[in-house]
Design an enzyme around this catalytic site. Structure first.
Site, PDB file in Angstrom:
ATOM      1  CB  SER A 174     -47.075  17.005  94.215  1.00 51.14           C
ATOM      2  OG  SER A 174     -46.458  16.070  95.054  1.00 51.14           O
ATOM      3  CE1 TYR A 234     -52.424  14.708  94.437  1.00 51.10           C
ATOM      4  CE2 TYR A 234     -50.260  13.811  94.989  1.00 51.10           C
ATOM      5  CZ  TYR A 234     -51.138  14.875  94.941  1.00 51.10           C
ATOM      6  OH  TYR A 234     -50.738  16.110  95.395  1.00 51.10           O
ATOM      7  CE  LYS A 269     -51.718  17.795  92.553  1.00 49.59           C
ATOM      8  NZ  LYS A 269     -52.670  18.922  92.583  1.00 49.59           N
TER       9      LYS A 269
HETATM   10  P1  NAD Z   1     -56.999  19.718 100.981  1.00 53.83           P
HETATM   11  O1  NAD Z   1     -57.742  18.486 100.648  1.00 53.83           O
HETATM   12  O2  NAD Z   1     -56.910  20.145 102.406  1.00 53.83           O
HETATM   13  O3  NAD Z   1     -57.603  20.948 100.144  1.00 53.83           O
HETATM   14  C1  NAD Z   1     -58.165  20.794  98.863  1.00 53.83           C
HETATM   15  C2  NAD Z   1     -59.504  21.506  98.870  1.00 53.83           C
HETATM   16  O4  NAD Z   1     -60.096  21.371  97.587  1.00 53.83           O
HETATM   17  C3  NAD Z   1     -60.486  20.905  99.874  1.00 53.83           C
HETATM   18  O5  NAD Z   1     -61.023  21.950 100.671  1.00 53.83           O
HETATM   19  C4  NAD Z   1     -61.579  20.248  99.012  1.00 53.83           C
HETATM   20  O6  NAD Z   1     -62.834  20.333  99.616  1.00 53.83           O
HETATM   21  C5  NAD Z   1     -61.480  21.068  97.739  1.00 53.83           C
HETATM   22  N1  NAD Z   1     -61.889  20.392  96.510  1.00 53.83           N
HETATM   23  C6  NAD Z   1     -61.485  19.180  96.030  1.00 53.83           C
HETATM   24  N2  NAD Z   1     -62.032  18.941  94.837  1.00 53.83           N
HETATM   25  C7  NAD Z   1     -62.800  20.025  94.532  1.00 53.83           C
HETATM   26  C8  NAD Z   1     -63.621  20.388  93.433  1.00 53.83           C
HETATM   27  N3  NAD Z   1     -63.794  19.586  92.381  1.00 53.83           N
HETATM   28  N4  NAD Z   1     -64.269  21.584  93.472  1.00 53.83           N
HETATM   29  C9  NAD Z   1     -64.128  22.410  94.523  1.00 53.83           C
HETATM   30  N5  NAD Z   1     -63.376  22.117  95.588  1.00 53.83           N
HETATM   31  C10 NAD Z   1     -62.711  20.947  95.595  1.00 53.83           C
HETATM   32  O7  NAD Z   1     -55.537  19.573 100.357  1.00 53.83           O
HETATM   33  P2  NAD Z   1     -54.229  20.458 100.564  1.00 53.83           P
HETATM   34  O8  NAD Z   1     -53.254  19.683 101.367  1.00 53.83           O
HETATM   35  O9  NAD Z   1     -54.588  21.826 100.991  1.00 53.83           O
HETATM   36  O10 NAD Z   1     -53.684  20.469  99.075  1.00 53.83           O
HETATM   37  C11 NAD Z   1     -53.981  21.517  98.165  1.00 53.83           C
HETATM   38  C12 NAD Z   1     -53.377  21.200  96.822  1.00 53.83           C
HETATM   39  O11 NAD Z   1     -51.975  21.002  96.971  1.00 53.83           O
HETATM   40  C13 NAD Z   1     -53.920  19.916  96.168  1.00 53.83           C
HETATM   41  O12 NAD Z   1     -54.032  20.134  94.784  1.00 53.83           O
HETATM   42  C14 NAD Z   1     -52.845  18.903  96.472  1.00 53.83           C
HETATM   43  O13 NAD Z   1     -52.802  17.888  95.513  1.00 53.83           O
HETATM   44  C15 NAD Z   1     -51.590  19.762  96.423  1.00 53.83           C
HETATM   45  N6  NAD Z   1     -50.469  19.175  97.200  1.00 53.83           N
HETATM   46  C16 NAD Z   1     -50.644  18.902  98.533  1.00 53.83           C
HETATM   47  C17 NAD Z   1     -49.606  18.324  99.247  1.00 53.83           C
HETATM   48  C18 NAD Z   1     -49.771  17.960 100.707  1.00 53.83           C
HETATM   49  O14 NAD Z   1     -48.972  17.164 101.210  1.00 53.83           O
HETATM   50  N7  NAD Z   1     -50.750  18.509 101.423  1.00 53.83           N
HETATM   51  C19 NAD Z   1     -48.370  18.059  98.630  1.00 53.83           C
HETATM   52  C20 NAD Z   1     -48.223  18.379  97.286  1.00 53.83           C
HETATM   53  C21 NAD Z   1     -49.285  18.953  96.586  1.00 53.83           C
HETATM   54  N1  UFG Z   2     -44.020   7.406 107.362  1.00 51.17           N
HETATM   55  C1  UFG Z   2     -43.942   6.476 108.397  1.00 51.17           C
HETATM   56  N2  UFG Z   2     -45.090   6.157 109.069  1.00 51.17           N
HETATM   57  C2  UFG Z   2     -46.298   6.719 108.768  1.00 51.17           C
HETATM   58  C3  UFG Z   2     -46.362   7.661 107.703  1.00 51.17           C
HETATM   59  C4  UFG Z   2     -45.209   7.962 107.021  1.00 51.17           C
HETATM   60  O1  UFG Z   2     -42.880   5.958 108.698  1.00 51.17           O
HETATM   61  O2  UFG Z   2     -47.299   6.376 109.406  1.00 51.17           O
HETATM   62  C5  UFG Z   2     -42.775   7.774 106.661  1.00 51.17           C
HETATM   63  C6  UFG Z   2     -42.792   7.447 105.173  1.00 51.17           C
HETATM   64  O3  UFG Z   2     -42.334   6.138 104.963  1.00 51.17           O
HETATM   65  C7  UFG Z   2     -41.842   8.526 104.623  1.00 51.17           C
HETATM   66  C8  UFG Z   2     -42.073   9.713 105.548  1.00 51.17           C
HETATM   67  O4  UFG Z   2     -42.645   9.182 106.742  1.00 51.17           O
HETATM   68  O5  UFG Z   2     -40.503   8.117 104.755  1.00 51.17           O
HETATM   69  C9  UFG Z   2     -43.026  10.757 104.967  1.00 51.17           C
HETATM   70  O6  UFG Z   2     -44.230  10.118 104.566  1.00 51.17           O
HETATM   71  P1  UFG Z   2     -45.547  10.971 104.210  1.00 51.17           P
HETATM   72  O7  UFG Z   2     -46.627   9.971 103.907  1.00 51.17           O
HETATM   73  O8  UFG Z   2     -45.814  11.992 105.243  1.00 51.17           O
HETATM   74  O9  UFG Z   2     -45.119  11.768 102.890  1.00 51.17           O
HETATM   75  P2  UFG Z   2     -44.603  11.251 101.474  1.00 51.17           P
HETATM   76  O10 UFG Z   2     -43.259  11.856 101.250  1.00 51.17           O
HETATM   77  O11 UFG Z   2     -44.741   9.792 101.332  1.00 51.17           O
HETATM   78  O12 UFG Z   2     -45.677  11.902 100.473  1.00 51.17           O
HETATM   79  C10 UFG Z   2     -46.165  13.253 100.610  1.00 51.17           C
HETATM   80  C11 UFG Z   2     -47.574  13.328 100.036  1.00 51.17           C
HETATM   81  C12 UFG Z   2     -47.535  13.111  98.557  1.00 51.17           C
HETATM   82  C13 UFG Z   2     -46.572  14.077  97.937  1.00 51.17           C
HETATM   83  C14 UFG Z   2     -45.210  13.962  98.561  1.00 51.17           C
HETATM   84  C15 UFG Z   2     -44.279  14.991  98.015  1.00 51.17           C
HETATM   85  O13 UFG Z   2     -48.416  12.361 100.635  1.00 51.17           O
HETATM   86  O14 UFG Z   2     -48.803  13.370  98.010  1.00 51.17           O
HETATM   87  O15 UFG Z   2     -45.308  14.137  99.969  1.00 51.17           O
HETATM   88  O16 UFG Z   2     -44.846  16.240  98.110  1.00 51.17           O
HETATM   89  F1  UFG Z   2     -46.484  13.815  96.626  1.00 51.17           F
END
Ligand code: NAD
Ligand code: UFG
Length: 334
Positions: free
Chosen positions: A124, A148, A152
């Site tokens: 991330s 979190y 990572k």
């Molecule tokens: P998500 O929660 O939708 O998907 C993760 C999946 O993993 C879920 O289906 C959950 O049931 C499964 N899971 C969790 N722990 C498990 C375990 N121990 N065994 C088997 N299954 C398990 O999340 P996502 O948004 O699809 O994110 C996927 C990956 O990308 C994650 O590692 C997350 O940290 C990373 N990531 C996501 C974002 C974002 O904003 N969505 C940003 C940066 C990184």
């Molecule tokens: N924001 C608002 N109101 C809300 C939610 C968010 O104003 O209700 C603003 C935040 O302050 C920020 C922007 O919208 O300026 C984006 O916020 P998000 O919560 O959507 O995303 P972040 O950038 O804070 O974080 C996300 C994931 C993290 C990840 C990061 C970079 O939640 O896990 O992107 O990938 F690490």
């Protein structure tokens, strides 16, 4: 070519499964459904017309993984499984360290035992902390501000140590910026339980009249209009980045990290305005205090992913806003 996708029923995993199947890969999904619904597997099959092999189970459970690896000759793994909510990780750090670290270590041990040493890992942009300048290149110093993010960063270190110990490994670390949007079919998308923490799922619920108004966290940031700036990327572009990364780890050895973003920063107000325009809805909002831990601005340098993976994002912010809302409308989510 058979790819094991951990967490493949989740938001990014399900879209990536579609891209893998559409590109001729066989897909084995393992997921414990802790943050996803089983019917997504059927939806992936409907979108692609292809079969998904699905196992419900926990990636922390080595015996479960041994069963999967015994039943399938896995060529490469994409590891999405993990917990991802920043705020929850501050309240429940042990739960986050346990799930994210133990699942990864268990997976790496079993991959090693079975001689499968090709991995794409979901990291991330949070590992860059509060960047001193923009755009963010992959060689920026790494620093985290919540458990979190630390999981990572720790996993990135584990992967680097693993490669040093055994050069047969081939690992792509993908640092995602802010994934939003959904598949154009409207069949799969992001549907968090409860009140969303992230901006786009919150806006969608306001548009759907499940929530009254958006709270914008701060209007005094050092940005174009004072609201926070992020690099939003369409989940389909992100999924396509995984296909390029899988090709890379299958063809080359080594370990490297790549930013997956668009390289463009949009403010919260720009997102609200664009969402209103493309979906013809009103998003009532109020400005409130800053959210603890938020940074002014964050966007990627996309040069390395372009040069090394031959990948760059194609969708525009309008597409992301339209597809995010379309998913909710098509599914009548309430
Ligand atoms: P998500 O929660 O939708 O998907 C993760 C999946 O993993 C879920 O289906 C959950 O049931 C499964 N899971 C969790 N722990 C498990 C375990 N121990 N065994 C088997 N299954 C398990 O999340 P996502 O948004 O699809 O994110 C996927 C990956 O990308 C994650 O590692 C997350 O940290 C990373 N990531 C996501 C974002 C974002 O904003 N969505 C940003 C940066 C990184
Ligand atoms: N924001 C608002 N109101 C809300 C939610 C968010 O104003 O209700 C603003 C935040 O302050 C920020 C922007 O919208 O300026 C984006 O916020 P998000 O919560 O959507 O995303 P972040 O950038 O804070 O974080 C996300 C994931 C993290 C990840 C990061 C970079 O939640 O896990 O992107 O990938 F690490």
């Amino acid at each position: 070519m058979k790819v094991l996708v951990t967490g493949g029923v989740g938001y990014i995993g399900s879209h990536t499964c579609c891209e893998l199947l559409n590109n001729g890969y066989d897909v084995v999904v393992v997921d414990n459904l802790s943050n996803s619904q089983r019917n997504v597997v059927k939806k992936i099959e409907k979108i692609t017309g292809k079969k998904v092999i699905f196992y419900k189970g926990d990636v922390c459970d080595k015996n479960f993984l041994i069963k999967v690896f015994n039943e399938h000759k896995i060529d490469a793994v994409i590891h999405f499984a993990g917990y991802k909510a920043v705020g929850e990780s501050v309240k429940k750090p042990l739960m986050y360290y346990h799930n994210n670290l133990i699942s990864t270590i268990s997976l790496l041990e079993i991959m090693s035992d079975f001689g499968c040493k090709k991995l794409v890992f979901s990291s991330s942009a949070t590992v860059y902390g509060n960047p001193k300048k923009l755009p963010i290149t992959e060689d920026f110093p790494l620093h985290t501000t919540n458990p979190y993010g630390t999981t990572k960063l720790m996993i990135e270190s584990i992967l680097k140590d693993l490669y040093v110990s055994d050069n047969e490994w081939s690992i792509a670390i993908l640092r995602y910026f802010n994934p939003i949007g959904a598949h154009s079919s409207g069949l799969i998308g992001e549907n968090p339980n409860g009140i969303p923490n992230n901006l786009m799922p919150y806006i969608v619920k306001v548009a759907n009249k499940e929530l009254k108004e958006l709270s914008i966290f701060g209007s005094d940031y050092n940005t174009k209009d004072g609201t926070g700036v992020r690099d939003y990327i369409h989940v389909i572009d992100l999924a396509k980045g995984h296909i390029k990364a899988i090709q890379k780890v299958i063809n080359d050895n080594g370990i490297d990290a790549y930013n997956l973003g668009t390289g463009k920063g949009y403010s919260v107000l720009e997102i609200v305005n664009t969402f209103e325009k493309v979906n013809n809805v009103k998003i009532p909002y109020k400005i409130v205090d800053r959210r603890a831990g938020d940074i002014d601005a964050c966007y990627a340098s996309t040069v390395k992913a372009k040069e090394m993976l031959n990948w760059s994002a194609e969708f525009e912010i309008e597409d992301m806003c339209r597809d995010a809302y379309n998913y909710v409308l098509k599914n009548k989510i309430k």
